[in-house]
Every structure is written in structure tokens, then in C-alpha cells.
Motif scaffolding. Structure first.
Motif, short mmCIF file in Angstrom:
data_model
loop_
_atom_site.label_atom_id
_atom_site.label_comp_id
_atom_site.label_asym_id
_atom_site.label_seq_id
_atom_site.Cartn_x
_atom_site.Cartn_y
_atom_site.Cartn_z
N ARG A 1 52.48 46.08 40.70
CA ARG A 1 51.38 45.66 41.57
C ARG A 1 51.83 44.50 42.48
N ALA A 2 52.53 43.56 41.88
CA ALA A 2 53.00 42.41 42.66
C ALA A 2 53.91 42.88 43.79
N LYS A 3 54.78 43.83 43.49
CA LYS A 3 55.69 44.33 44.53
C LYS A 3 54.90 45.04 45.62
N ASP A 4 53.85 45.74 45.24
CA ASP A 4 52.98 46.38 46.25
C ASP A 4 52.40 45.33 47.20
N ILE A 5 51.87 44.25 46.60
CA ILE A 5 51.19 43.22 47.39
C ILE A 5 52.20 42.54 48.31
N LEU A 6 53.36 42.23 47.78
CA LEU A 6 54.36 41.50 48.56
C LEU A 6 54.90 42.36 49.70
N THR A 7 55.19 43.61 49.42
CA THR A 7 55.74 44.46 50.48
C THR A 7 54.68 44.74 51.54
N ASN B 1 47.25 35.53 48.65
CA ASN B 1 46.94 36.95 48.54
C ASN B 1 47.41 37.51 47.21
N LEU B 2 48.62 37.08 46.81
CA LEU B 2 49.17 37.56 45.55
C LEU B 2 48.26 37.13 44.39
N MET B 3 47.84 35.87 44.40
CA MET B 3 46.98 35.37 43.33
C MET B 3 45.69 36.18 43.29
N GLU B 4 45.08 36.35 44.45
CA GLU B 4 43.79 37.02 44.47
C GLU B 4 43.90 38.48 44.06
N GLU B 5 44.96 39.14 44.52
CA GLU B 5 45.11 40.55 44.18
C GLU B 5 45.47 40.73 42.70
N LEU B 6 46.06 39.72 42.08
CA LEU B 6 46.34 39.80 40.65
C LEU B 6 45.15 39.28 39.85
N ASN B 7 44.04 39.05 40.58
CA ASN B 7 42.79 38.65 39.93
C ASN B 7 42.92 37.30 39.22
N ILE B 8 43.68 36.39 39.85
CA ILE B 8 43.77 35.03 39.33
C ILE B 8 42.84 34.17 40.18
#
Lengths: 793, 339
Positions: free
Chosen positions: A500-506, A620-627
Motif C-alpha cells: 500500500r505504501a508503495k502504491d501511495i508513493l508511486t 498523504n502517506l500518513m493519511e492513506e495508512l490511516n494514521i
């Protein structure tokens, strides 16, 4: 292992074409690396005799020759300089073919008719490596008279193929012609034909010539020897030279060639000593003395240690056992009497000695893989048999054989039913027996299998199953899938989060990179780490390829800086990269247990961007990982710009840093533009992430937005103001947006005006003006009290 | 009066025909139909008419008002349409001009292929585990039946950290770690970085990637090994790929095999990629050696299994036709953006 096929056919019939044979051998476990069909492209090249050589009337560098090719005499013009009348040479006649698709046609050279070509070794594609120097240049002058018109492929052994086998290190028995022949026989269903070895001895006794004393039987389980007298050193015959050459060995003289021939044929290294050079006519097998010196055949003086085994005479060492002989006992042209050694040495000791000396020879590389002790005597007999065959000397009666603990055969029981189940193929019991016997295993009625002594690699039932199944053919085993009901496959939560993190970053424009886990110790200075920074405690390799790859990284900042520098230097305008991989940490050096291998996310960017682009990506990474509870606060880091560095905090835990790269660091990497970097502990991010997503109902009541502008001291941060607004506003403040910062004529120096839009909303009712004003004023008061904010009217 | 009305009608028809925009139209509407408009003026004079004439003229006036109204509406509609058409014509854009797209990033090609491989094996009931790269000599060699004197242990092949700790040379040590901790059924793949003391060139790198596979259960056969890996090859490279299993040797499997695939570039006729062979070596595999099972506390009399090791960098190079391994670690954006 180079195997000339004609030689191989001495031991096994091969009635299939060469490609079929090579494929079959590969499929039964002797992998063919290459097949060289030597004279394949040569056609109509014959033996000719030069009758006459005349000068060319119009060309200084050409001559006109008259060649007898048996049925006629032809005229050939050539530029060769090494020929004379009476020479026998290879002649490519009109209409013949040579390697490389060359076609020879008759024509005229400077006006004189020429009906073909005289050939060099190169033109016939004869491997030049081991040829005598006189044959390297010019026309290949044949060694003797051959019938005129005879096919040159017959004469030069070019109607042969050489197969290069890759022999895995569990099968040293296959490093021999007979070993390969055995495999070929089993593969093709043919019979293996051992060479017939007969030695006619004279009626003298070897004991009158030499005595053998093996002082370390553990390291030398067997030592056999025979003496040959009246030795005539000369060149070995053409057929033997041809076979050696094709096997990659340079012919020397008949005795040396015999030892090499036997080694290739049977797999047993042989050595010959000049008996007249041995003091006391004694051969002693003993450990070297510490510091003992010996000059080996390659003319290097070696210093030995006690762990090494040497062969010595009464006074001095004459060979390093199983590795290399010495010039002090070497066979030479004056040798009259010699001792052949056929010995077995312990593999591990040879390996260690060879490593210690930095000396690896054909013999040592064979010994260190392990050789059947039973072979020593057979090879000795074969060497003497060849001496007689070549007329190279007279074999003295009797032989020495020090072999106090003969090798025992192993016996292994094969459960044929279980074997069938294990393989998953219906191979009959009879076939299993046949396959094993074809490889010289003997099988009794209860399937107690006796393993031949040359097969040290076969130890357990599974090894027998492998023998059966490789001769049966892996290709004949059916393919079947396993039942999938027993295990439930899938990815773990952590693995999914990495994806998921790789999805968000790319999706945010970052390219994933892969960099090396080891770096140079110099990188810590390059990224400005202070001397006391604990990240300098890196794990070191004992034997790195070089200083640049000698420590395990504790941070990926240097790696990502390299990536940025490399891309910048290639004139790529902008680049955004990330690596999600490991760093290697430890609290204690030297390492006594496993290291902490921490998953780290490092982001690096350069181009038309600023700090807030990087911050946005992290958010964005934090929010998409629900942090939800992360904060980004002002901080510092050795590698980053002191005024532009932040730390990421989740639940009061620092997860990492983000910021603009320090100008010194940029300098160190030769990057003249600004770059931005974040390094986050991804293991910790995984811990803090929340897998649960809960829907929140859509708002039912209208919102009201109010704008405020407050003047505050420059030192007050946007984060502080926002925090006060959110704290005081509580649940009724839905959103806070900074929309303007103003510094200028109307604002006192050292102050700034910050304009916010605050959105109020309740989940329970429509808020009244009064209710909103109450909260709003509370916020303004707190701003005034806590950060000295003055409302700008 | 009647003439007046007829005149208004005639006038309005002519006027409406000359209207060019909505503003003019509105002016005309007021002129004729407004409170002070022509028609209203006429109607105001109705009182002067006779009782017989009044309804007749009234009706006519109404008819004329309706008529003008209708005409105005129609004209309005036409004007609006024309205006819209003009706007649409004026708003023409060249759609072939460059877009405003934002550059997307990308996964590294090795990750992309690894993701595919993971999906293939997950579909066959495998789980994914990872293991330490800084590993104990015991797990990297001893537990895997590699003899004390095997050349792979040499310093010239293996990176050491201490006498007992090294950089793993293969992902296989996880076989032992997993079997020590779990009883069958086991069905896992282990992707990860591995290290060998090779200088960097077009086909070698001191750091590269492997995917280990391990299956242990009752009744696992060589036929299962073939079937599973054949499915893997076909899923990764396509249904037309053929596989070939050849005997080979690894210390921790017995029997051992290597699997070749028909060349992905030429389909098996022979080309540069397969060096004319038509086949490409893809992985090593074999039935888990009984010594390894026993060492890890699994009874080889009851259980059997197979293991395999795939060179991830190599299969990625084959899949994308990459001819130099160094590109994978140079991270040139122009390379990375191609996947």
C-alpha cells in the motif's frame, strides 16, 4: 571436462548423432555446456605433396607450386613462406569448403592460374592453444608422409567432436573418460567397455630398486608404485597427442603424456619420479617440517608447514603430495629409470594445503574432491601398460601397495514402493534394478544395494532414488499439482501495508530505487554525521570487495544522495525517489548475534519543488495508512538544513525526519541544486497504522466559515496557531485553513499577519450566530493569551 | 382602431426580423407588450368603441398580443441557440496539445516481477515470509547439509562479519528457520536480498535477489515439484512456455534439479538471449534432503517436501529484455520510468 568423442567411443558404443547424445547426457545429469564438432564445415581438403616451388613472374610475394594430390597434380599460387619441395600439406581443392563458410574456387592470381589453397592451422580451425609454435604460423606442415589425396580430417583428427561437460562437485568420478563413458552407457542402454590392461614385467624385483615408507596413513590411505627401467624419453605418438590436445592438455614427452593420459582416462592423478635422483632410493610419505622449503615444478620456492604432506627421499622433499612435484626429481631427457606413483591422499588435507600455498593444480583439484582409493592401483597398471604399448621402457617385476585399510563398500536398502510414491511415477521394480546396475551398483533380491567404491556421494536411500530417477528421466515424471486445501496462502498485514505504501508513493510521482546494502565508511562524513552520532556504529564485513562496500548501511541517506547525484549528473532536470528497504543496526560491536534489520523508508527529491512538496507526500502517506495522530514539528538532523528540518511524531514517538538537505552534504555529493529528503522508520509506521476504517456519517447541518487575520511574532509557528484553534474550537471546528501570510508596510518588523478560514459545524444541530461567536471569541482570546496574537481589523 | 392594430402587428413582424440580440428583443417586448407599450396604448382607447365593436376589436387585440408574444419567444429561442452555437464555435481547443498530467512514479522492475511471482504462489496456497540477511553460518550452511569443506564457504565466495555470522549467500537459510519453528504442512516463499563476493558486471552483482520456496507435507512428490514450477513458469512468461527439468546437485536437496524454460525471446529456436540453446536456466530445485528435515525436527519417514530457489534479478531481466544487471542498481530515472 572436455571429452573427445572418438576417444570416448573406446569405452562405449554411441550409435546416435552427436546432438541427440549431448541432449540425452544433459537429461541424465551430465550437463553438456558446449559441443564442438571440429571438422564439420571442412569438405574436400586432402593431403598433398609439394613437387615444385617456382617464383611468380609478376609478384615478389607469391610462389607457384605444383601439388600432387594423388590422382592428379594441380597448380596452386600461394603467398606462404614456410613451404618447400617435398612437404606434405593440407590442400583445399577447387570446390572445397573451410570453416566459416569459406568456399575455395579456382582463379587467377596476378595472371597465373591457381586451383586451390594450401591451409594453415587457423584456416582449418584447429585449436591453437596447445599447438607447437612451429605450427602456429604459415601452412600446416604435416608431421610425416600420408597417402596423397587422403581426407585431411582423418589425418588431423578433425572428424571428431569435443563435448564440454559441466561436472557438479559431488561427482568427481565423472572427471574421467571412463566416468563419462559409464554415464553414457547407462543413458544409452549400452555396455561399458573397460580398457584391457596387461603388464608384462621383467623378472627383477621392485624392492631392489626402491623402498616405500608411508608415515601418515591417515593423510595417505594408499600408496602404490612401480619402477620402469631403460626408459626412452621421446615424443608420444600422434594419436595420444591428439587425444591430449583435444582434452586441453599440452603434450610434453611420452612419460609425462602417459601420466596425463591415465589421469584423464581414469580420473587418478599420477606422478613419475626420476629414480636416479632419489637419495637412498627411498620414497617417504611424511608431514613437512615447519618451514621446510621446496622448489616446485613451476620454479617457485615454497615454504611448507607441518600440516602439509610431502613425498620425500632419504634427505629432502621431492613433491608436495597430490599437489605438485619438484624439479629436483623431475623426469627429463636423461631419465633412465623412473618410479610411477599412484596414490590416494585425503581430500580435506589437500584442499587446505593447496589453499594455504595458493597453489591449485589439476591434480590437487581432483584430489580435493575425493578420489576412490581403489583406483590408485588400476591407474598404476594402466600407466605401465601404456609404457609397453609405446615402447617407452621395461617394467620391473612387482609393485608396492601400501593400503592397510582397504575401502569398504556401502550397503543401502531401497524401499521400491516408497521410492515410487516419493517420485510420483510408476517405475517398475525391475527397471529400478536395471538402472542401478547400469551404473555398477549391485542389487540383491531384497534390494540391498551395494554402492560402487567410486561413488562416495551416494550415502542414503534418497541418493539411490536420484540414481534411479535420473536414468528413468526427469522428463518422464508426470507433472501434478498439490492439493490446495491444506494451506491458505496470502500476504500478512505488514506485507500488505508495504504494498500500500508503495502504491501511495508511486502515485505521488516517486520512483522506487534499489541500492546496495553495503556502503563506504566514508559516507558518514559525506552526510555530515557528527562524530558521536550513533548511526556511525556500522557492522563491518571481514572480507569486503573493497573499502567502498565494507560496512552495512545504518541509514539510506547516502544511497539516496548517490541516486540524486547520478541522475543530476545525467542532466535529468528533476527526480523523486524512494527506497523502502533495510538498514542494519546493532547496539554491540563486534556483532555476537543477529543484527536489527530495520525497514526504513527514505525519500529523496530534487527539481522544481520545496520542503512543502516533501511534507505533503509524507502527510498523504500518513493519511492513506490511516494514521490520524501524526505531527510534524521543527527539529534538527546532522544531514539537513538547520532551519528547514522537521521530525515526524506519531503518538509521542519520533518516527523520522524530513527536510532540505544541508548545503554541505549537497556539496559533498556534487549536487549544486536544492534537494529534499525524508527518512522514516517503516517498522514503527506499521506499528502505528490502524487497519480499521470506520465510516463517519455525512454532515446533516450547514457549516459556517469565518475568516480571521492575526498579527503574531515571527517566532510563532503556524502549527502553534492551528493547534490553539483546534484545541479551543473542539468538536465544532471542522476545518482550519491558512490562506495568507502577510509581512509588509502595515505590519511591524519582526511580526507577521496570518489569515485563517475557520469552518464551524455541529453534528447535532444548525449552529446559531451566538453559539459560533462564543467559540470564535474563545479562540481569539486564547490566541491573544497564549501567543500574543492581535486581531487585525 | 383595427388598422392601428394591424399596423402594430406588421411593424412588430418587421422589427422582430431585424433583432440581433436578446437586449434588442427585450426592448421590442417592452415597446409592444409593456405597460406603456403600443398594444396597451391601443387597448386603452377601447372605451371609445361601440358595444358591438368592442369584443371584436378586443379579440383581435388579444390575438395580436398572443401572436407577438409567440414571435418573441420564438425569436428568443433562436437567438439563444445562435449565441450557444457561437460560443461553442469560439471555444474550440486543440485537443492534441500537451496535457497537464502529473508524472507518476513507479515500482522498481524487480519489485514488479516479485509482485507477480508472489501472486502466482499465493494462488497456489503459499504464504510469504522474510528472513535475516545478516545470518548465522549455521543456518546458511550447516543446517543445509553443506559440508564443512564446501568451497561455497570460502572467503572468496561469501562475505563474513564474524567467524559465525555472514551475509546470507542464499534465501535457503529460511528453510531451516521455518522448519524449526513450524510443523507441516508448510508452503512458503521467501524473497530477499542475498550476497556473494562477485565483482559487478553485466550479469553479476555482489548483492542480488532470490526467492526461496519450500513445501513440506505428507505425500509430497517429485511430480508435485514439476507441476508447481511448471505452473509458475507458465503464469510468469505465458502459456506457450515449455519447461525442462534436468538432474543437478545441491547439498540440501536430493534428488536435485535445474529447470530450464524455453527461451522467452525466441520461443526456443535459438537467439542471442538463450545463446542459441533455445532454453534458459531459470531455477534450481529438488526434494528436501532427509538430513535437512531431520536436522530441523521433521521426520523424513513421515514427511517429504520440495524446495526451489529462483534468481529474481535474472527472471526480471528476461521478462523485460534487460541486458545489463548494473542498470537495476544505477537507478537512472530514464530506466526506472520504463516499467
Amino acid at each position: 571436462m572436455l571429452v573427445p568423442v572418438k576417444w570416448l567411443k573406446d569405452y562405449v558404443d554411441i550409435n546416435v548423432d552427436i546432438k541427440t547424445f549431448a541432449d540425452a547426457m544433459t537429461m541424465s545429469g551430465s550437463k553438456v555446456e558446449a559441443v564442438e564438432e571440429m571438422g564439420k564445415e571442412i569438405d574436400n581438403v586432402v593431403v598433398g605433396k609439394i613437387l615444385k616451388v617456382d617464383r611468380h613472374p609478376d609478384a615478389d610475394k607469391l610462389v607457384i607450386t605444383q601439388i600432387d594430390v594423388g590422382n592428379e597434380t594441380i597448380q596452386i599460387v600461394t603467398g606462404a613462406t614456410n613451404i618447400k619441395e617435398g612437404d606434405y600439406i593440407p590442400v583445399a581443392q577447387n570446390g572445397s569448403s573451410l570453416p566459416g563458410g569459406v568456399k575455395i574456387k579456382k582463379g587467377k592470381l596476378r595472371g597465373i592460374e591457381s586451383n586451390g589453397m594450401l591451409c594453415s592451422a587457423q584456416e582449418l580451425s584447429i585449436p591453437l592453444d596447445n599447438l607447437p609454435p612451429e605450427l602456429l604460423d604459415g601452412i600446416y606442415i604435416l608431421d610425416k608422409e600420408y597417402p596423397l589425396g587422403m581426407d585431411i580430417k582423418e589425418v588431423l583428427g578433425l572428424n571428431d567432436a569435443v563435448i564440454d561437460f559441466e561436472i557438479t562437485n559431488n561427482r568427481p568420478d565423472c572427471l574421467s573418460m571412463i566416468g563419462i563413458a559409464r554415464e553414457a552407457a547407462a543413458t544409452l542402454g549400452e555396455k561399458l567397455k573397460y580398457p584391457e590392461i596387461v603388464v608384462a614385467e621383467n623378472d627383477e624385483n621392485i624392492s631392489n630398486y626402491v623402498s616405500i615408507d608411508v608415515q601418515n596413513e591417515e593423510l595417505c590411505p594408499r600408496y602404490t608404485a612401480r619402477v620402469v627401467k631403460n626408459v626412452k624419453i621421446q615424443a608420444s605418438p600422434g594419436w595420444m597427442q591428439d587425444r591430449l590436445l583435444k582434452s586441453g592438455v599440452r603434450p610434453i614427452n611420452n612419460i609425462v603424456d602417459i601420466t596425463n593420459y591415465v589421469m584423464i582416462e581414469m580420473g587418478q592423478p599420477m606422478h613419475a619420479f626420476d629414480l636416479d635422483k632419489l637419495a637412498g632410493k627411498k620414497i617417504i610419505v611424511r608431514n613437512a617440517k615447519e618451514g621446510e622449503k621446496l622448489t616446485t615444478l613451476d620454479e617457485v620456492e615454497r615454504t611448507l608447514s607441518e600440516s602439509m604432506l610431502v613425498i620425500s627421499d632419504q634427505d629432502r622433499a621431492i613433491a608436495i603430495a597430490g599437489i605438485m612435484g619438484s624439479s629436483n626429481s623431475e623426469i627429463d631427457e636423461s631419465t633412465k629409470t623412473l618410479v610411477f606413483e599412484g596414490a590416494n591422499f585425503q581430500a580435506v588435507n589437500i584442499r587446505l594445503s593447496s589453499k594455504k600455498l595458493g597453489l591449485r593444480t589439476e591434480a590437487s583439484s581432483r584430489y580435493e574432491k575425493g578420489i576412490d582409493a581403489e583406483l590408485a592401483e588400476k591407474a598404476l597398471e594402466r600407466a605401465c601398460n601404456l609404457v609397453q604399448l609405446l615402447g617407452a621402457g621395461e617394467v620391473v617385476g612387482g609393485k608396492k601397495d601400501i593400503y592397510s585399510v582397504p575401502k569398504q563398500s556401502k550397503h543401502i536398502k531401497l524401499d521400491t514402493e516408497r521410492a515410487r510414491k516419493f517420485i510420483g511415477a510408476d517405475i517398475s521394480t525391475e527397471m529400478m534394478k536395471e538402472y542401478l546396475e547400469s551404473l555398477e551398483f549391485s542389487v540383491d533380491s531384497n534390494f540391498n544395494v551395494t554402492v560402487p567404491t567410486f561413488r562416495d556421494d551416494v550415502e542414503i536411500e534418497a541418493d539411490l532414488i536420484e540414481e534411479v530417477v535420473r536414468i528413468y528421466g526427469y522428463e518422464n515424471i508426470p507433472s501434478s499439482l498439490m492439493d490446495t486445501t491444506f494451506t491458505q496462502g496470502g500476504k500478512s498485514y505488514n506485507q500488505k501495508l508495504v504494498d500500500r505504501a508503495k502504491d501511495i508513493l508511486t502515485a505521488q510521482g516517486l520512483f522506487e530505487v534499489y541500492t546496495y546494502s553495503f556502503v563506504s565508511p566514508g559516507v558518514f562524513n559525506k552526510i555530515n554525521l557528527k562524530a558521536e552520532n550513533p548511526m556511525r556504529n556500522a557492522i563491518k564485513l571481514i572480507n569486503p570487495l573493497g573499502e567502498d562496500q565494507s560496512i552495512m548501511r545504518t541509514t539510506m541517506i547516502p544511497n539516496i544522495m548517490e541516486v540524486i547525484a547520478r541522475n543530476y549528473n545525467k542532466k535529468i532536470e528533476d527526480g523523486q525517489f524512494f527506497e523502502l528497504s533495510k538498514v542494519y543496526l546493532t547496539e554491540k560491536l563486534p556483532l555476537s548475534d543477529l543484527a536489527e534489520e530495520r525497514e526504513v523508508l527514505t525519500i529523496g527529491m530534487y527539481g522544481n519543488i520545496d520542503f512543502f512538496d516533501l511534507k505533503g507526500k509524507v502527510e498523504n502517506l500518513m493519511e492513506e495508512l490511516n494514521i490520524k495522530t501524526y505531527r510534524i514539528l521543527s527539529s534538527n538532523h546532522d544531514s539537513l538544513h538547520p532551519g528547514r528540518t522537521a521530525e515526524l511524531i506519531i503518538n509521542n514517538k519520533r518516527i523520522g525526519w524530513l527536510g532540505e538537505v544541508h548545503p554541505d552534504v549537497l556539496d559533498n555529493y556534487g549536487v549544486p541544486v536544492r534537494a529534499f529528503m525524508a527518512e522514516l522508520n517503516f517498522d514503527e509506521i506499521i506499528n502505528q497504522s490502524n487497519p480499521e476504517i470506520k465510516y463517519r456519517s455525512l454532515p446533516k447541518y450547514p457549516s459556517v466559515s469565518r475568516d480571521i487575520a492575526v498579527v503574531v511574532n515571527e517566532e510563532i509557528t503556524a502549527g502553534q496557531i492551528e493547534e490553539i484553534i483546534k484545541n479551543k474550537g473542539g468538536k465544532t471546528v471542522e476545518d482550519v485553513k491558512l490562506f495568507d501570510i502577510y509581512r509588509g508596510s502595515q505590519i511591524e518588523n519582526g511580526y507577521k499577519s496570518m489569515a485563517y478560514a475557520i469552518t464551524y459545524r455541529s453534528d447535532e444541530k444548525t449552529l446559531t450566530e451566538e453559539e459560533i461567536s462564543k467559540v470564535h471569541n474563545k479562540i481569539l482570546n486564547s490566541l491573544a493569551n497564549q501567543v500574543g496574537a492581535i486581531l487585525r481589523q | 382602431m383595427r388598422e392601428k392594430l394591424e399596423k402594430i402587428k406588421q411593424e412588430s413582424i418587421e422589427a422582430l426580423e431585424n433583432v440581433n440580440n436578446l437586449q434588442q428583443l427585450e426592448e421590442l417586448r417592452i415597446k409592444y407588450l409593456g405597460k406603456k407599450g403600443d398594444l396597451t396604448q391601443v387597448l386603452r382607447g377601447m372605451g371609445a368603441l361601440s358595444a358591438e365593436e368592442r369584443p371584436i376589436v378586443g379579440q383581435l387585440a388579444n390575438e395580436i398580443r398572443d401572436y407577438i408574444n409567440e414571435k418573441i419567444e420564438h425569436t428568443e429561442y433562436c437567438l439563444k441557440r445562435r449565441e450557444l452555437e457561437n460560443r461553442l464555435r469560439d471555444e474550440f481547443i486543440d485537443v492534441t496539445m500537451p496535457s497537464n498530467k502529473k508524472e507518476l512514479g513507479n515500482r522498481h522492475p524487480i519489485t514488479k516481477v516479485l509482485d507477480e511471482v508472489k501472486d502466482i504462489f499465493i494462488g497456489m496456497g503459499f504464504s510469504i515470509v522474510e528472513g535475516p540477511e545478516i545470518e548465522k553460518v549455521y543456518y546458511n550452511f550447516d543446517a543445509l547439509n553443506v559440508s564443512k569443506f564446501h568451497p561455497a564457504r570460502d572467503m572468496q565466495d561469501t562475505f563474513y562479519i564474524t567467524e559465525d555470522i555472514l551475509l546470507r549467500t542464499q534465501t535457503s537459510p529460511m528453510q531451516a528457520r521455518i522448519m524449526e519453528k513450524n510443523q507441516p504442512p508448510i508452503r512458503i516463499i521467501v524473497p530477499g536480498r542475498v550476497y556473494r563476493a562477485d565483482e559487478i558486471d553485466a550479469t553479476h552483482s555482489p548483492m542480488f535477489h532470490q526467492i526461496e520456496g519450500l513445501v513440506v507435507d505428507k505425500g509430497i512428490t517429485m511430480a508435485n515439484l514439476k507441476g508447481t514450477l511448471d505452473v509458475f513458469a507458465k503464469e510468469l512468461y505465458g502459456d506457450t512456455i515449455k519447461t525442462k527439468f534436468r538432474p543437478h546437485h545441491f547439498p540440501f536437496t536430493e534428488p536435485s534439479a535445474e529447470m530450464d524454460c524455453s527461451c522467452v525471446a525466441c520461443g526456443g529456436v535459438g537467439c542471442r538471449v538463450c545463446k542459441g540453446e533455445g532454453w534458459i536456466e531459470v531455477l534450481g530445485a529438488g526434494m528436501v534432503h532427509p538430513n535437512v528435515l531431520r536436522q530441523c525436527g521433521i521426520d523424513p519417514e513421515v514427511y517429504s517436501g520440495f524446495a526451489f530457489g529462483i534468481g529474481l534479478d535474472r527472471i526480471a531481466m528476461l521478462k523485460y529484455d534487460i541486458d545489463d544487471l548494473r542498470l537495476m542498481f544505477e537507478n537512472d530515472k530514464r530506466f526506472l520510468s520504463q516499467f
